[in-house]
Design an enzyme around this catalytic site. Structure first.
Site, PDB file in Angstrom:
ATOM      1  N   SER A  87     -11.195   0.928  -8.665  1.00  0.00           N
ATOM      2  CA  SER A  87     -10.099   1.738  -8.925  1.00  0.00           C
ATOM      3  C   SER A  87      -8.860   0.896 -10.622  1.00  0.00           C
ATOM      4  O   SER A  87      -9.740   1.521 -10.879  1.00  0.00           O
ATOM      5  CB  SER A  87      -9.924  -0.397  -7.827  1.00  0.00           C
ATOM      6  N   LYS A 121       1.693   7.260  -8.159  1.00  0.00           N
ATOM      7  CA  LYS A 121       0.455   6.185  -6.771  1.00  0.00           C
ATOM      8  C   LYS A 121       0.999   6.765  -5.824  1.00  0.00           C
ATOM      9  O   LYS A 121       2.215   5.851  -5.243  1.00  0.00           O
ATOM     10  CB  LYS A 121       0.838   5.117  -7.718  1.00  0.00           C
ATOM     11  N   ARG A 142     -12.740   4.161   1.233  1.00  0.00           N
ATOM     12  CA  ARG A 142     -13.571   4.231  -0.629  1.00  0.00           C
ATOM     13  C   ARG A 142     -14.122   3.071   0.185  1.00  0.00           C
ATOM     14  O   ARG A 142     -15.114   2.610  -0.730  1.00  0.00           O
ATOM     15  CB  ARG A 142     -12.062   2.992  -0.764  1.00  0.00           C
ATOM     16  N   GLU A 180      -5.799  10.708  -1.691  1.00  0.00           N
ATOM     17  CA  GLU A 180      -5.107   9.533  -0.537  1.00  0.00           C
ATOM     18  C   GLU A 180      -5.215  10.248   0.437  1.00  0.00           C
ATOM     19  O   GLU A 180      -4.281  11.110   0.404  1.00  0.00           O
ATOM     20  CB  GLU A 180      -3.792   8.981  -1.449  1.00  0.00           C
ATOM     21  N   LYS A 296      -2.885   8.438 -17.225  1.00  0.00           N
ATOM     22  CA  LYS A 296      -4.553   8.829 -17.065  1.00  0.00           C
ATOM     23  C   LYS A 296      -4.354   9.505 -18.027  1.00  0.00           C
ATOM     24  O   LYS A 296      -3.936  10.735 -18.859  1.00  0.00           O
ATOM     25  CB  LYS A 296      -4.976   9.445 -16.094  1.00  0.00           C
ATOM     26  N   LYS A 320       2.701   0.196 -12.666  1.00  0.00           N
ATOM     27  CA  LYS A 320       3.791   0.435 -10.905  1.00  0.00           C
ATOM     28  C   LYS A 320       5.357  -0.062 -10.261  1.00  0.00           C
ATOM     29  O   LYS A 320       5.849  -0.260 -11.867  1.00  0.00           O
ATOM     30  CB  LYS A 320       2.936  -1.375  -9.781  1.00  0.00           C
ATOM     31  N   CYS A 414      27.623 -16.221  23.915  1.00  0.00           N
ATOM     32  CA  CYS A 414      27.931 -16.019  22.427  1.00  0.00           C
ATOM     33  C   CYS A 414      28.040 -17.219  21.880  1.00  0.00           C
ATOM     34  O   CYS A 414      28.792 -17.846  22.109  1.00  0.00           O
ATOM     35  CB  CYS A 414      29.019 -14.873  23.323  1.00  0.00           C
ATOM     36  N   CYS A 435      37.041 -12.950  21.604  1.00  0.00           N
ATOM     37  CA  CYS A 435      35.842 -13.399  20.804  1.00  0.00           C
ATOM     38  C   CYS A 435      36.136 -13.251  19.696  1.00  0.00           C
ATOM     39  O   CYS A 435      36.597 -12.095  18.634  1.00  0.00           O
ATOM     40  CB  CYS A 435      34.030 -12.562  20.556  1.00  0.00           C
TER      41      CYS A 435
HETATM   42  S1  IVH Z   1      -6.984   6.922  -9.693  1.00  0.00           S
HETATM   43  C1  IVH Z   1     -10.572   6.141 -11.376  1.00  0.00           C
HETATM   44  N1  IVH Z   1      -4.552   8.222  -9.092  1.00  0.00           N
HETATM   45  O1  IVH Z   1      -4.911   3.938  -6.307  1.00  0.00           O
HETATM   46  C2  IVH Z   1      -9.376   6.213 -10.549  1.00  0.00           C
HETATM   47  N2  IVH Z   1      -5.155   6.577  -7.267  1.00  0.00           N
HETATM   48  O2  IVH Z   1      -6.650   1.711  -7.381  1.00  0.00           O
HETATM   49  C3  IVH Z   1      -9.283   5.882  -9.246  1.00  0.00           C
HETATM   50  N3  IVH Z   1      -4.152   5.871  -5.611  1.00  0.00           N
HETATM   51  O3  IVH Z   1      -8.216   3.301  -4.766  1.00  0.00           O
HETATM   52  C4  IVH Z   1      -7.627   5.891  -9.052  1.00  0.00           C
HETATM   53  N4  IVH Z   1      -2.204   7.351  -5.942  1.00  0.00           N
HETATM   54  O4  IVH Z   1      -5.739   4.737  -3.805  1.00  0.00           O
HETATM   55  C5  IVH Z   1      -6.061   7.439  -8.586  1.00  0.00           C
HETATM   56  N5  IVH Z   1      -2.729   9.518  -8.272  1.00  0.00           N
HETATM   57  C6  IVH Z   1      -3.876   8.619  -8.080  1.00  0.00           C
HETATM   58  C7  IVH Z   1      -3.716   7.706  -6.958  1.00  0.00           C
HETATM   59  C8  IVH Z   1      -4.600   6.562  -7.002  1.00  0.00           C
HETATM   60  C9  IVH Z   1      -2.843   6.393  -5.374  1.00  0.00           C
HETATM   61  C10 IVH Z   1      -4.693   4.745  -5.232  1.00  0.00           C
HETATM   62  C11 IVH Z   1      -5.699   4.632  -5.049  1.00  0.00           C
HETATM   63  C12 IVH Z   1      -6.831   4.245  -5.634  1.00  0.00           C
HETATM   64  C13 IVH Z   1      -5.540   3.161  -6.274  1.00  0.00           C
HETATM   65  C14 IVH Z   1      -5.947   2.092  -7.218  1.00  0.00           C
END
Ligand code: IVH
Length: 671
Positions: A87, A121, A142, A180, A296, A320, A414, A435
């Site tokens: 995660s 995300k 997962r 996803e 990343k 986020k 009412c 009313c």
């Molecule tokens: S990467 C090692 N990329 O977010 C990287 N996750 O807590 C693992 N998610 O379980 C995930 N969009 O369900 C990655 N572009 C994205 C993502 C993504 C959504 C979700 C996924 C994962 C959680 C991460």
């Protein structure tokens, strides 16, 4: 030619058909750029189905006809991931993303160049898809990261999950694809409407809908749900090495998977932060929900050196967006009465900050919705405030109930005027003719910009006028004196004068605006203008027959009935007479020609609450040649701020975009 050879030829022919169909599936579902018509596609598909019916021994698991093959399961099996599914650690502050960047740079050495890949995300559910020699073999959730559920037969039904990798790429012995599953927002709304219509349980949000759909024991149910899949990474791979994440995404796209078009590469963390803001501004335009971006490190060698701590990689982070949902408590449930008498239950909340705005009330829509969610006074609830829409109670945290929560019953009279209520489908309506709640709303509508356009008469003023019996219908406004107005709270000489001036000025208007201002049910601005085109004056409209009304294109039975009913009502005749006595005088056509283009080429962004509906503001801008857009950029000409503005205001200031308030906006559109 021997029999065996004939069979071989058929096999080749079938294989060829499958290849074509896989390819056109990809063009249609993944790229959204079909190359052939639906009819041509259907023909190919039907040919394949017929051949497979004739030669069932030639059916393969990866045939496009086999998406929904399997029978319902008793329960799902488990599936062990060959590499744990990690995660992400998540942050919400700019400073925390900078710290992430610093940590990465420190760990890799300050000399080294770093590139980041940024992805949205996706707010869905993480899945792993296993391909052997290019053929989809297994798909799983997962789970706890090590072991998930085997939901292969459900994942097969998702059209954007290829049953085999595209034919021109060399298939790998093993390819584990991660991504996803989600449900597009538009499709989610349609699904919920459909479930509601059939009296079935609806889903709280697209994510829950996706979760509920992908975990059905009967794959036919999953197949009927509009699911989609974005890929963002790999598990175990055999037969190919990748040196960067970007290369991985590129490869996945080439072999037929959907990769988000929002993916970008940056070297400076500042640019990542800017992109975060940009994606956030645009999130409401996307047809899928995202809750942030994922940053990343691009180089796989660098990723390996950075490694993993506990269960999240050191090379990635979720950045986020501020939450749109918060927990809070329902202090009370009250009923609001709208212009048409509709009674709306509203939750009064312990104030809570959501996305920078204090939320004190949230709509519960109607009695059916309230029952479905089972909201009670005292409940802890999830409240959502998405963009500029009215905050809404999404769900109840039932585990937090202590026993003292109180169920709410819709009143059978009412709450404002005591008149009886009538239930029309899910809507409960007050049928009281006098009313005051309805009256206030009707007058608010009467004075609004697209109706009589009377400036200065805000809802606080109208409320006092009604409560003090100074007006009993909209026409009474024209008989108000300076003295009447000065008696109101917080009313100065100047404001009173301006109101009287605005009232006077509004008397000369167009027929269509007067019709619209009357607030006849189902008669909005467009229908009002249709009516104005078809009738010479109010007398003609008042005596129109049902038959004549429905003969006007675009006017249906419901609208016609509503018009007739309106003119039959006791108060209507009096209202119209008073308007005439007041000197309300209209022309057939609005003189728009000269001001038509005043906003030509100008772009507007709205933020916060203004007193006219957003749709209305938008159409005014458009009618005058301008454009309403949802996010602020350097190219925006004006940002119109109302109450409780969101982050758009800050952005406008930062970019030096002109900021105006509602009054200035109103002045501008009247030009
Ligand atoms: S990467 C090692 N990329 O977010 C990287 N996750 O807590 C693992 N998610 O379980 C995930 N969009 O369900 C990655 N572009 C994205 C993502 C993504 C959504 C979700 C996924 C994962 C959680 C991460």
């Amino acid at each position: 030619m021997g029999a065996g050879e004939g069979k071989e030829a058929i096999k080749r022919y079938i294989e060829d058909l499958r290849k074509k169909i896989h390819y056109h599936n990809y063009r249609y579902y993944v790229l959204d750029e079909p190359e052939i018509s639906d009819v041509e596609y259907d023909r190919l598909f039907k040919d394949l189905e017929e051949l497979e019916a004739k030669y069932p021994e030639l059916i393969t698991q990866d045939s496009p006809t086999q998406r929904v093959g399997a029978k319902p399961l008793e329960e799902f099996g488990t599936y062990e991931h060959s590499i744990p599914m990690l995660s992400l650690s998540s942050v919400t502050q700019e400073s925390e993303v900078r710290e992430f960047d610093e940590r990465v740079r420190r760990a890799l050495g300050s000399e080294e160049a770093i590139e980041y890949v940024v992805e949205p995300k996706i707010d869905g559910l993480a899945m792993e898809l296993v391909y052997e020699n290019g053929v989809f073999r297994a798909g799983s959730t997962r789970g706890d990261g090590k072991t998930g559920e085997n939901i292969t037969q459900n994942l097969r039904t998702i059209k954007t999950i290829p049953l085999r990798s595209l034919s021109d790429a060399l298939p790998l012995p093993l390819l584990e694809v991660r991504g996803e599953v989600f449900m597009p927002v538009g499709k989610f709304k349609e699904l919920n409407a459909e479930l509601g219509k059939r009296g079935m349980k609806m889903f709280a949000n697209p994510r829950n809908a996706a979760a509920g759909s992908v975990r059905q024991l009967d794959p036919r149910v999953t197949a009927s749900r509009p699911l989609d899949f974005f890929t963002y990474g790999l598990g175990l791979v055999d037969g190919k090495e990748f040196s960067s994440h970007w290369e991985i995404l590129d490869y996945l796209q080439k072999v037929g998977f959907k990769v988000s078009p929002l993916v970008r590469r940056f070297t400076a963390i500042e640019d990542v932060i800017k992109y975060h803001e940009e994606v956030q501004e645009g999130r409401d335009e996307l047809d899928y929900e995202i809750d942030g971006i994922v940053v990343k490190v691009n180089s796989i060698a660098q990723q390996d050196r950075l490694g993993t701590i506990s269960r999240s990689p050191r090379w990635a982070i979720a950045y986020k967006f501020p939450a749109r949902e918060e927990f809070t408590r329902v202090k009370d449930i009250v009923v609001q009465v709208g212009r048409t008498g509709a009674l709306t239950p509203v939750a009064v909340l312990v104030p809570v900050q959501i996305g920078g705005v204090t939320v004190r009330r949230a709509t519960l829509h109607n009695e059916d919705e309230l029952r479905r969610k089972d909201v009670r006074v005292g409940d802890t609830v999830v409240v959502e405030r998405a963009g500029d829409v009215i905050p809404e109670v999404v769900s109840v945290i039932k585990s937090k109930r202590a026993g003292a929560e109180r169920e709410f019953k819709m009143p059978d009279r009412c709450p404002v005027c005591g008149a009886e209520v009538l239930k029309e489908g899910p809507i409960v309506r007050c049928i009281g003719v006098s009313c005051t709640a309805q009256l206030k709303e009707r007058i608010n509508h009467f004075v609004s910009l697209r109706a009589m356009n009377i400036d200065g008469l805000g809802d606080k003023v109208i409320e006092q006028l009604v409560d003090r019996n100074k007006v009993s219908d909209a026409a009474d406004l024209f008989f108000l004196t300076n003295r009447d107005l000065l008696k109101l709270e917080r009313m100065g000489e100047k404001s009173a004068r301006n109101i009287l001036k605005a009232l006077e000025k509004s008397k000369q208007t167009t027929f269509s605006r007067v019709i619209h201002a009357l607030g006849i049910r189902h008669v909005g601005e467009h229908t009002a203008s249709l009516l104005a085109d078809n009738f010479s004056d109010m007398d003609a409209l008042r005596s129109a027959s049902y038959e004549y009304l429905v003969s006007i294109p675009e006017i249906g039975p419901e609208v016609a009935k509503s018009i007739i009913l309106f003119f039959e009502q006791k108060g209507t005749k009096e209202l119209l007479e008073k308007l005439e006595r007041a000197g309300v005088w209209y022309e057939q056509k609005e003189k728009v020609a000269e001001d038509e283009e005043v906003l030509e080429g100008k772009t507007f962004v709205f933020t916060g609450r203004i007193s006219m509906p957003r749709e209305e503001a938008k159409s005014v801008v458009e009618r005058l040649g301008g454009k309403e857009v949802s996010s602020v950029s350097k190219k925006t000409d004006y940002v119109v701020v109302g109450e409780d503005p969101g982050s758009k205001l800050a952005k406008a200031k930062k970019l030096g975009v002109k900021v105006i308030n509602e009054q200035e906006f109103r002045a501008m559109v009247k030009a």
